[in-house]
Design an enzyme around this catalytic site. Sequence first.
Site, PDB file in Angstrom:
ATOM      1  N   GLY A  16       0.772  -1.244   0.000  1.00 24.38           N
ATOM      2  CA  GLY A  16       0.000   0.000   0.000  1.00 24.38           C
ATOM      3  C   GLY A  16       0.797   1.284   0.000  1.00 24.38           C
ATOM      4  O   GLY A  16       0.300   2.318  -0.444  1.00 24.38           O
ATOM      5  N   ARG A  71      -5.627   0.554  -6.552  1.00 27.83           N
ATOM      6  CA  ARG A  71      -4.378   1.141  -6.077  1.00 27.83           C
ATOM      7  C   ARG A  71      -3.908   2.286  -6.967  1.00 27.83           C
ATOM      8  O   ARG A  71      -3.179   3.177  -6.524  1.00 27.83           O
ATOM      9  CB  ARG A  71      -3.265   0.082  -6.060  1.00 27.83           C
ATOM     10  CG  ARG A  71      -3.436  -0.994  -5.016  1.00 27.83           C
ATOM     11  CD  ARG A  71      -2.142  -1.782  -4.889  1.00 27.83           C
ATOM     12  NE  ARG A  71      -2.346  -3.092  -4.284  1.00 27.83           N
ATOM     13  CZ  ARG A  71      -2.416  -3.313  -2.974  1.00 27.83           C
ATOM     14  NH1 ARG A  71      -2.323  -2.312  -2.131  1.00 27.83           N
ATOM     15  NH2 ARG A  71      -2.582  -4.534  -2.513  1.00 27.83           N
ATOM     16  N   ASP A  79       1.036   2.989   4.654  1.00 26.37           N
ATOM     17  CA  ASP A  79      -0.019   3.751   4.008  1.00 26.37           C
ATOM     18  C   ASP A  79      -1.029   4.294   5.002  1.00 26.37           C
ATOM     19  O   ASP A  79      -1.434   5.445   4.932  1.00 26.37           O
ATOM     20  CB  ASP A  79      -0.723   2.900   2.925  1.00 26.37           C
ATOM     21  CG  ASP A  79      -1.184   1.544   3.439  1.00 26.37           C
ATOM     22  OD1 ASP A  79      -0.982   1.234   4.636  1.00 26.37           O
ATOM     23  OD2 ASP A  79      -1.738   0.761   2.640  1.00 26.37           O
ATOM     24  N   LYS A 117      -6.520   6.724  10.643  1.00 23.14           N
ATOM     25  CA  LYS A 117      -7.973   6.675  10.842  1.00 23.14           C
ATOM     26  C   LYS A 117      -8.324   7.041  12.271  1.00 23.14           C
ATOM     27  O   LYS A 117      -7.700   6.559  13.207  1.00 23.14           O
ATOM     28  CB  LYS A 117      -8.483   5.256  10.578  1.00 23.14           C
ATOM     29  CG  LYS A 117      -9.065   5.067   9.217  1.00 23.14           C
ATOM     30  CD  LYS A 117      -9.770   3.735   9.120  1.00 23.14           C
ATOM     31  CE  LYS A 117      -9.652   3.226   7.709  1.00 23.14           C
ATOM     32  NZ  LYS A 117     -10.328   1.940   7.525  1.00 23.14           N
ATOM     33  N   ASP A 124      -4.389   2.126  11.217  1.00 24.81           N
ATOM     34  CA  ASP A 124      -5.772   1.781  11.522  1.00 24.81           C
ATOM     35  C   ASP A 124      -5.823   1.342  12.988  1.00 24.81           C
ATOM     36  O   ASP A 124      -5.920   2.179  13.873  1.00 24.81           O
ATOM     37  CB  ASP A 124      -6.213   0.685  10.546  1.00 24.81           C
ATOM     38  CG  ASP A 124      -7.695   0.369  10.637  1.00 24.81           C
ATOM     39  OD1 ASP A 124      -8.435   1.148  11.241  1.00 24.81           O
ATOM     40  OD2 ASP A 124      -8.121  -0.673  10.104  1.00 24.81           O
ATOM     41  N   ASP A 140      -5.774  -0.526  -1.545  1.00 26.98           N
ATOM     42  CA  ASP A 140      -6.584  -1.381  -2.409  1.00 26.98           C
ATOM     43  C   ASP A 140      -7.874  -1.865  -1.750  1.00 26.98           C
ATOM     44  O   ASP A 140      -8.014  -1.847  -0.533  1.00 26.98           O
ATOM     45  CB  ASP A 140      -5.795  -2.636  -2.786  1.00 26.98           C
ATOM     46  CG  ASP A 140      -5.716  -3.607  -1.615  1.00 26.98           C
ATOM     47  OD1 ASP A 140      -5.275  -3.196  -0.528  1.00 26.98           O
ATOM     48  OD2 ASP A 140      -6.138  -4.773  -1.776  1.00 26.98           O
TER      49      ASP A 140
HETATM   50  P1  XMP Z   1      -3.519  -1.837  11.288  1.00 26.57           P
HETATM   51  O1  XMP Z   1      -4.892  -2.189  11.803  1.00 26.57           O
HETATM   52  O2  XMP Z   1      -2.529  -2.906  11.579  1.00 26.57           O
HETATM   53  O3  XMP Z   1      -3.750  -1.837   9.743  1.00 26.57           O
HETATM   54  O4  XMP Z   1      -3.103  -0.463  11.714  1.00 26.57           O
HETATM   55  C1  XMP Z   1      -2.889  -1.284   8.861  1.00 26.57           C
HETATM   56  C2  XMP Z   1      -3.080  -1.947   7.527  1.00 26.57           C
HETATM   57  O5  XMP Z   1      -4.456  -2.245   7.305  1.00 26.57           O
HETATM   58  C3  XMP Z   1      -4.816  -1.986   5.990  1.00 26.57           C
HETATM   59  N1  XMP Z   1      -5.949  -1.046   6.008  1.00 26.57           N
HETATM   60  C4  XMP Z   1      -6.583  -0.563   4.945  1.00 26.57           C
HETATM   61  N2  XMP Z   1      -6.375  -0.769   3.641  1.00 26.57           N
HETATM   62  N3  XMP Z   1      -8.150   0.708   3.132  1.00 26.57           N
HETATM   63  C5  XMP Z   1      -7.168  -0.127   2.744  1.00 26.57           C
HETATM   64  O6  XMP Z   1      -7.001  -0.291   1.548  1.00 26.57           O
HETATM   65  C6  XMP Z   1      -8.420   0.959   4.424  1.00 26.57           C
HETATM   66  O7  XMP Z   1      -9.330   1.744   4.731  1.00 26.57           O
HETATM   67  C7  XMP Z   1      -7.580   0.275   5.380  1.00 26.57           C
HETATM   68  N4  XMP Z   1      -7.554   0.295   6.729  1.00 26.57           N
HETATM   69  C8  XMP Z   1      -6.528  -0.526   7.070  1.00 26.57           C
HETATM   70  C9  XMP Z   1      -3.584  -1.445   5.326  1.00 26.57           C
HETATM   71  O8  XMP Z   1      -2.964  -2.496   4.628  1.00 26.57           O
HETATM   72  C10 XMP Z   1      -2.677  -1.011   6.439  1.00 26.57           C
HETATM   73  O9  XMP Z   1      -1.305  -1.148   6.145  1.00 26.57           O
END
Ligand code: XMP
Length: 171
Positions: free
Chosen positions: A40, A161, A96, A127, A99, A155
């Site tokens: 990402g 992407r 990227d 987020k 979350d 993605d």
């Molecule tokens: P965590 O929960 O470990 O997640 O902080 C990070 C990874 O989760 C994916 N991610 C997303 N990918 N749209 C995406 O395309 C989203 O809204 C999203 N939220 C989390 C992403 O791979 C990131 O590195």
Amino acid sequence: MSVDVLIPEAAIRDRLRELGGEVARDYAGKPLTIVAVLTGSLIALADLIRAVDVPHRIGLVHASSYRGATTTASTLVINETLAPDVADRDVLLLDDILDTGQTLAALVDHIAQRGAKSVRTAVLLRKIGRQTVPIEPDYCGFTIPDAFVVGYGLDYDDDYRHLPYVGVLKT
Ligand code: XMP
């Protein structure tokens, strides 16, 4: 499915230039390696490093916890076939999106164990209201609402992407 623009292309470009300038100031004279988390953050890496006007290396690491449409993190799999030697390097880990924070926190530990001199973090997006692991990114592009976003490297099921902006996927 359609995509509503959340962060336009020009705003991302301008913000990454700012962040790149900050990184360059902070790491001047240091052995910097920017390690991007695949897949990402590929596009953010390409744009960020062109604004980091000090010598640095780049490296890649693959981490995945999301599969297709999954919205909750599963077990994190780190594949470092492409990972660089970070011993005695000042590492800036670039992802990227922050979350829950699980990915970034696990990778910080992982890189520290590989002998990095320091490990800091940069994320294009953060987020709001989703974080379960307490980690503060050192550089953050934009904070965004809790919605599934795509584009600019992000993605949905390995598609979208290529979009030059970040958008919210509408089902
Ligand atoms: P965590 O929960 O470990 O997640 O902080 C990070 C990874 O989760 C994916 N991610 C997303 N990918 N749209 C995406 O395309 C989203 O809204 C999203 N939220 C989390 C992403 O791979 C990131 O590195």
